[in-house]
Design a protein around this motif. Sequence first.
Motif, short mmCIF file in Angstrom:
data_model
loop_
_atom_site.label_atom_id
_atom_site.label_comp_id
_atom_site.label_asym_id
_atom_site.label_seq_id
_atom_site.Cartn_x
_atom_site.Cartn_y
_atom_site.Cartn_z
N ALA A 146 0.85 -1.20 0.00
CA ALA A 146 0.00 0.00 0.00
C ALA A 146 0.88 1.24 0.00
CB ALA A 146 -0.92 0.03 1.22
N THR A 147 0.26 2.37 -0.29
CA THR A 147 0.89 3.66 -0.04
C THR A 147 -0.03 4.46 0.87
OG1 THR A 147 -0.10 4.97 -1.83
CG2 THR A 147 1.80 3.61 -2.39
N TYR A 148 0.57 5.26 1.72
CA TYR A 148 -0.18 6.20 2.54
C TYR A 148 0.21 7.60 2.07
CZ TYR A 148 -1.29 2.22 5.45
OH TYR A 148 -1.74 1.00 5.89
N ASP A 149 -0.71 8.25 1.40
CA ASP A 149 -0.42 9.50 0.71
C ASP A 149 -1.01 10.68 1.48
OD1 ASP A 149 0.77 8.12 -1.54
OD2 ASP A 149 -1.26 7.51 -2.06
N PHE A 150 -0.13 11.48 2.07
CA PHE A 150 -0.54 12.66 2.82
C PHE A 150 -0.52 13.88 1.90
CE2 PHE A 150 0.88 9.70 5.99
CZ PHE A 150 0.08 9.94 7.11
N ALA A 151 -1.66 14.56 1.79
CA ALA A 151 -1.76 15.76 0.94
C ALA A 151 -1.28 15.47 -0.47
CB ALA A 151 -0.97 16.92 1.56
N GLY A 152 -1.73 14.36 -1.03
CA GLY A 152 -1.23 13.87 -2.31
C GLY A 152 -1.43 14.83 -3.46
N ALA A 153 -0.34 15.10 -4.19
CA ALA A 153 -0.39 16.00 -5.34
C ALA A 153 -0.35 15.23 -6.65
CB ALA A 153 0.77 16.99 -5.29
N GLY A 154 -0.73 13.95 -6.61
CA GLY A 154 -0.70 13.14 -7.82
C GLY A 154 -1.66 13.61 -8.90
N GLY A 155 -2.65 14.41 -8.52
CA GLY A 155 -3.57 14.98 -9.49
C GLY A 155 -3.16 16.36 -9.95
N GLY A 156 -1.97 16.81 -9.51
CA GLY A 156 -1.47 18.12 -9.90
C GLY A 156 -1.97 19.24 -9.02
N SER A 157 -1.42 20.42 -9.23
CA SER A 157 -1.83 21.62 -8.51
C SER A 157 -1.97 22.78 -9.47
CB SER A 157 -0.81 21.98 -7.42
OG SER A 157 -1.14 23.23 -6.83
N GLU A 158 -3.08 23.48 -9.37
CA GLU A 158 -3.30 24.65 -10.21
C GLU A 158 -2.26 25.74 -9.96
OE1 GLU A 158 -6.87 22.25 -10.36
OE2 GLU A 158 -5.56 22.88 -8.71
N LEU A 159 -1.63 25.72 -8.79
CA LEU A 159 -0.56 26.70 -8.53
C LEU A 159 0.61 26.48 -9.47
CD1 LEU A 159 -0.49 26.82 -4.61
CD2 LEU A 159 -1.68 28.35 -6.19
N ALA A 160 0.90 25.22 -9.78
CA ALA A 160 1.98 24.92 -10.73
C ALA A 160 1.63 25.45 -12.11
CB ALA A 160 2.23 23.41 -10.78
N ASP A 161 0.35 25.33 -12.51
CA ASP A 161 -0.08 25.87 -13.80
C ASP A 161 0.14 27.38 -13.86
OD1 ASP A 161 -1.83 23.82 -15.59
OD2 ASP A 161 -1.96 23.30 -13.48
N ILE A 162 -0.17 28.06 -12.78
CA ILE A 162 0.00 29.51 -12.73
C ILE A 162 1.47 29.89 -12.89
CG2 ILE A 162 -0.13 31.55 -11.23
CD1 ILE A 162 -2.70 30.37 -10.06
N VAL A 163 2.33 29.21 -12.13
CA VAL A 163 3.77 29.51 -12.19
C VAL A 163 4.31 29.29 -13.59
CG1 VAL A 163 6.05 28.87 -11.34
CG2 VAL A 163 4.13 28.97 -9.76
N LEU A 164 3.98 28.16 -14.20
CA LEU A 164 4.50 27.86 -15.53
C LEU A 164 3.95 28.81 -16.58
CD1 LEU A 164 6.54 25.60 -16.26
CD2 LEU A 164 5.45 25.27 -14.03
N ASN A 165 2.70 29.22 -16.43
CA ASN A 165 2.13 30.21 -17.36
C ASN A 165 2.87 31.54 -17.28
OD1 ASN A 165 0.21 28.47 -18.37
ND2 ASN A 165 -1.41 29.15 -16.99
N ILE A 166 3.24 31.92 -16.07
CA ILE A 166 4.00 33.16 -15.89
C ILE A 166 5.38 33.02 -16.52
CG2 ILE A 166 5.11 34.67 -14.19
CD1 ILE A 166 2.79 34.00 -12.29
N ILE A 167 6.06 31.89 -16.25
CA ILE A 167 7.40 31.66 -16.79
C ILE A 167 7.39 31.67 -18.31
CG2 ILE A 167 9.23 29.93 -17.03
CD1 ILE A 167 8.63 29.05 -14.17
N GLU A 168 6.37 31.04 -18.89
CA GLU A 168 6.30 30.90 -20.34
C GLU A 168 5.70 32.11 -21.02
OE1 GLU A 168 4.06 27.33 -20.66
OE2 GLU A 168 5.68 26.05 -19.94
#
Length: 357
Positions: A146-168
Motif C-alpha cells: 500500500a501507499t499512505y499519501d498525505f496531501a497527495g499531489a498526484g492529481g497536480g496543482s493549479e498553482l503549478a499551472d500559474i507559475v509555468l504560465n507566468i514563466i512561459e
Amino acid sequence: MEEKVDNVMKINIRVFVLLVGLVFSCLNYAAIGDYKVVVIHGLQADQLKSMPDADQVKAEGEEYWQEYWLQYADERIDWPAYERVEEKIAVDYIWPKLQQFAQDRLCNPGCILVTHSAGDLIARYLLDNQENWLTNAGLEPLNIVATYDFAGAGGGSELADIVLNIIEGGGAANSAMRFAISLWLGQTPTKENSGVLNDLRVANARQLAKLSEHRIPRIRFVGNGSDFLNATSLFLPGNDDGVVAAHSTCGAAVPDQYDSCSENLAMTGKIGSQKKGVTSFMPYHYPLIMGDKYSHSDVVHAIHKGVVTSVVNNVQLGNGESVGVETYQESGWWGKKYLFVTDSDKHTMSELVTTLN
C-alpha cells in the motif's frame, strides 16, 4: 470502489486496523509491526533555486522528515525538485533505490510507501514501472502492499499551472497571484530550473502513469487548512490544503471543485449529502481520513489541529489485510450529526497512522 469500501454511515463498528504495520483498537495501540516503511518527500521549493548536488539532495531529504516520520522510516527515496520525474528523477534517484531495495530484500515482508505532496506522483510512477524494471534487470519486484499519501499531489496543482504560465509568458500575473506564489515557492523560478513543477501541472500530472495496472491501494490523508492565510486558496478549485485542491488529495478521477472526498460526509465530519463531494476516484485510490483544520504541511508534522473524520470504514491492502479506523458519532445543534475518528481529539493525523503513545 464499492466492493472494497463500506458505507460511511455504518458507524460505531470496531475495525481492527493495520496502518503501516500498526494495529488500532480502542484499548490497545501496538507499535509499528513487520512492514518496512519507505518515505518519499514532496516538493522542496528552495531546491529550484539552489539546485543541490546528489549529496545535498540526500541530506535535505532526511531533514524533510525530521519532525516526525524519520523515526519510522526504514528507507527513503530522495529526489531533486529542479528535475523531471520521467528523466533525471527516475534514472538517477528512483531506479538506484529500487535496485538497492530488491538486492537487500527490503520489501520481502511487505513495504508501505509513505508519501507527502508531490511524493504521491513519484510513487505512482514508481508503482507503474517497478515490476518491469526489476524483472528486466533479473531482480525480484518489490512487495509493496500500500501507499499512505498525505496531501497527495498526484492529481497536480493549479498553482503549478500559474507559475509555468507566468514563466512561459502565457499569463499576466496580478499582485494577488504573485503574492500567492511568493508564499508557496518564495520566488518565481526560471524555465531552466522549473523542474518538477512541469509534472505538477494538472493535465501533466494526470497523464503521468495514468493507466496503471498494479492493484496497490493508494490510501489518502487529506487536509483542508492553509499555512498561507488562504491567499493561495483563491487559485485552487473547491476545498484545498493551501497547496493542493481536494480533487488531487482525495484522488478524484477528474479535476473539479470538490468540497469533500465523500458524497455523504463533509470535511468537518458533518454527516449529510455533499453537493460537491467526489463521486469517482482514480483506480485504487481510497480517502481514509480528512482533517478540516490540517494544512498541506500539518498532515505530516507533529502538530495537532483538532478532530478528523473518516471517509471509509475499511480498505483492503495488496496482501489481503484490511485497514481502517474506529469512529464515533456525535450530535450537534439542530439535529446535526458528526462522525469523528476515535482519539483524534488528542493525537495528530500522523500519530493516528503510527502510534498514540
